[in-house]
Motif scaffolding. Structure first.
Motif, PDB file in Angstrom:
ATOM      1  N   LEU A  82       0.821  -1.211   0.000  1.00 58.25           N
ATOM      2  CA  LEU A  82       0.000   0.000   0.000  1.00 58.25           C
ATOM      3  C   LEU A  82       0.858   1.267   0.000  1.00 58.25           C
ATOM      4  N   HIS A  83       2.179   1.093  -0.245  1.00 60.98           N
ATOM      5  CA  HIS A  83       3.100   2.224  -0.237  1.00 60.98           C
ATOM      6  C   HIS A  83       3.838   2.326  -1.565  1.00 60.98           C
ATOM      7  N   ASP A  84       4.564   3.413  -1.715  1.00 63.87           N
ATOM      8  CA  ASP A  84       5.289   3.643  -2.966  1.00 63.87           C
ATOM      9  C   ASP A  84       6.562   2.815  -3.023  1.00 63.87           C
ATOM     10  N   ARG A  85       7.392   3.053  -4.042  1.00 61.74           N
ATOM     11  CA  ARG A  85       8.590   2.244  -4.265  1.00 61.74           C
ATOM     12  C   ARG A  85       9.561   2.309  -3.089  1.00 61.74           C
ATOM     13  N   SER A  86       9.578   3.403  -2.353  1.00 57.71           N
ATOM     14  CA  SER A  86      10.481   3.521  -1.210  1.00 57.71           C
ATOM     15  C   SER A  86       9.936   2.837   0.035  1.00 57.71           C
ATOM     16  N   GLY A  87       8.642   2.515   0.020  1.00 60.39           N
ATOM     17  CA  GLY A  87       8.020   1.926   1.193  1.00 60.39           C
ATOM     18  C   GLY A  87       7.702   2.929   2.271  1.00 60.39           C
ATOM     19  N   GLN A  88       7.792   4.226   1.960  1.00 63.92           N
ATOM     20  CA  GLN A  88       7.588   5.269   2.959  1.00 63.92           C
ATOM     21  C   GLN A  88       6.254   5.998   2.805  1.00 63.92           C
ATOM     22  N   ASN A  89       5.846   6.248   1.579  1.00 66.50           N
ATOM     23  CA  ASN A  89       4.654   7.065   1.331  1.00 66.50           C
ATOM     24  C   ASN A  89       3.449   6.182   0.985  1.00 66.50           C
ATOM     25  N   TYR A  90       2.356   6.438   1.698  1.00 67.42           N
ATOM     26  CA  TYR A  90       1.137   5.655   1.490  1.00 67.42           C
ATOM     27  C   TYR A  90       0.476   6.029   0.157  1.00 67.42           C
ATOM     28  N   VAL A  91       0.166   5.003  -0.669  1.00 64.56           N
ATOM     29  CA  VAL A  91      -0.462   5.263  -1.978  1.00 64.56           C
ATOM     30  C   VAL A  91      -1.764   4.481  -2.149  1.00 64.56           C
ATOM     31  N   GLY A  92      -2.234   3.832  -1.100  1.00 63.14           N
ATOM     32  CA  GLY A  92      -3.497   3.093  -1.195  1.00 63.14           C
ATOM     33  C   GLY A  92      -3.391   1.885  -2.112  1.00 63.14           C
ATOM     34  N   THR A  93      -4.384   1.747  -2.983  1.00 57.10           N
ATOM     35  CA  THR A  93      -4.440   0.582  -3.875  1.00 57.10           C
ATOM     36  C   THR A  93      -3.816   0.854  -5.247  1.00 57.10           C
ATOM     37  N   SER A  94      -2.989   1.890  -5.330  1.00 57.29           N
ATOM     38  CA  SER A  94      -2.396   2.247  -6.625  1.00 57.29           C
ATOM     39  C   SER A  94      -1.580   1.108  -7.219  1.00 57.29           C
ATOM     40  N   ASN A  95      -0.868   0.377  -6.382  1.00 64.94           N
ATOM     41  CA  ASN A  95      -0.049  -0.716  -6.894  1.00 64.94           C
ATOM     42  C   ASN A  95      -0.905  -1.839  -7.477  1.00 64.94           C
ATOM     43  N   TYR A  96      -2.072  -2.058  -6.887  1.00 68.50           N
ATOM     44  CA  TYR A  96      -2.964  -3.102  -7.407  1.00 68.50           C
ATOM     45  C   TYR A  96      -3.631  -2.645  -8.706  1.00 68.50           C
ATOM     46  N   VAL A  97      -3.926  -1.357  -8.808  1.00 72.07           N
ATOM     47  CA  VAL A  97      -4.456  -0.810 -10.061  1.00 72.07           C
ATOM     48  C   VAL A  97      -3.414  -0.944 -11.165  1.00 72.07           C
ATOM     49  N   TRP A  98      -2.154  -0.671 -10.816  1.00 70.38           N
ATOM     50  CA  TRP A  98      -1.068  -0.845 -11.796  1.00 70.38           C
ATOM     51  C   TRP A  98      -0.994  -2.292 -12.281  1.00 70.38           C
ATOM     52  N   MET A  99      -1.123  -3.243 -11.362  1.00 70.22           N
ATOM     53  CA  MET A  99      -1.025  -4.659 -11.739  1.00 70.22           C
ATOM     54  C   MET A  99      -2.093  -5.031 -12.755  1.00 70.22           C
ATOM     55  N   VAL A 100      -3.312  -4.591 -12.519  1.00 67.99           N
ATOM     56  CA  VAL A 100      -4.416  -4.939 -13.417  1.00 67.99           C
ATOM     57  C   VAL A 100      -4.165  -4.416 -14.830  1.00 67.99           C
TER      58      VAL A 100
END
Length: 336
Positions: A82-100
């Protein structure tokens, strides 16, 4: 030599540590809750309390290891996804949207589906055939040893072996790859087998089938030998053919074992990584989920968010199979 020395030291310290923990924890429990004393009522109460605590005391190291190496990584992976590439900033479900929306992720899902359809079925089928046939020949134990031998080889080691089988050299040059040597001896042209889209996935799957057939054979051979001879003899007296005996008498009795072998290999397929990494590194449309996770997590600067999201997907895919296995095991235990 130094690595071997430290490995032995680690083993000795680990075993001694476990023995010391169990001895001193048991001694401490008996000291805190003595089983003897002037008051027999209190002594009896201490015995009951100690009997309740002792199993948990002995299970504590295993529970601690499970929490540290299983529970915590799962929670941390979900949090990182649920975080960005650094693991520091919360981005919600953005990574799962990217996967789809990512074509490489969809390619990985499709390839994993191919692996799930082909490898468990092929490995279990060949293992069952080997288990049935090797019991009918005098050199069956030798054959079983040869079939089981690939199980002793690491996935990377097996991949290196099969790289020589699939090796490609330009037309006119000596072909050291067994497959191309056979093709050219029959008048065909050598092929770069691992670069042929779609079919190259099956060339990789053959490696895992080769490794896991021995595992399936050993488990299913033990199950076949556990079938009561009376049922087979009755079928023979009734005039059943060998094929009828195998498919209508033996297989129904070992179906539970077949299902366990199938699901065990299925879980392994969902985590397949070494073979793809060593053979193609996901190139030529051979990418799978575990290798894609490794790419995003540790390569190109690393993207903890996307790598963790792919790890969560793999975990979610494995959970239903694990639940089914646990329920089946519990049902068998109740049946006994």
């Amino acid at each position: 030599m130094e690595q071997l020395f430290w490995a032995l030291v680690t083993v000795v310290i680990g075993v001694a540590g476990c023995a010391g923990y169990f001895y001193f924890s048991n001694l401490l429990l008996d000291t805190v809750l003595p089983a003897r004393g002037p008051d027999p009522v209190r002594a009896g109460r201490n015995i009951n309390r100690a009997n309740l605590i002792r199993p948990w005391l002995f299970l504590a190291p295993a529970i601690f290891a499970l929490v540290v190496y299983l529970v915590y990584p799962v929670i941390e992976s979900v949090w990182l996804s649920l975080h960005d590439r650094s693991g520091q900033n919360y981005v919600g479900t953005s990574n799962y949207v990217w996967m789809v929306n990512d074509p490489v992720f969809r390619e990985s899902m499709f390839n994993n589906l191919l692996w799930l359809l082909f490898v468990p079925a092929a490995a279990t089928g060949f293992g069952l055939a080997a288990a049935a046939l090797t019991d009918r020949i005098w050199w069956g134990n030798i054959a079983k040893s040869l079939i089981f031998m690939p199980m002793a080889i690491s996935f990377v080691g097996a991949s290196v072996i099969w790289k020589f089988i699939y090796d490609y050299r330009a037309p006119g040059e000596p072909q050291i790859g067994i497959l191309n040597a056979l093709v050219t001896s029959l008048g065909g042209d050598p092929q770069a087998w691992l670069t042929i889209p779609f079919w190259n996935n099956f060339f990789l799957m053959v490696i895992l089938v080769w490794i896991q057939t021995g595992f399936a054979m050993v488990i299913l051979s033990a199950a076949l030998r556990g079938i009561p001879e009376e049922t087979v003899e009755a079928a023979v007296l009734d005039g059943a053919s060998p094929l009828q005996i195998f498919f209508k008498i033996k297989m129904p009795q070992i179906w539970g074992t077949i299902a366990v072998v199938w699901t065990t290999i299925t879980i392994l397929v969902l985590k397949v990584f070494d073979i793809v990494l060593a053979m193609t590194n996901g190139q030529w449309q051979t990418q799978v989920l575990a290798n894609l996770m490794f790419d995003w997590m540790f390569r190109g600067g690393g993207d903890f968010g996307r790598g963790a999201a792919i790890a969560v997907v793999i975990m979610v895919l494995v959970i239903p199979i694990m639940v089914w296995n646990i329920r089946r095991a519990n049902a068998e235990m109740k049946g006994r």
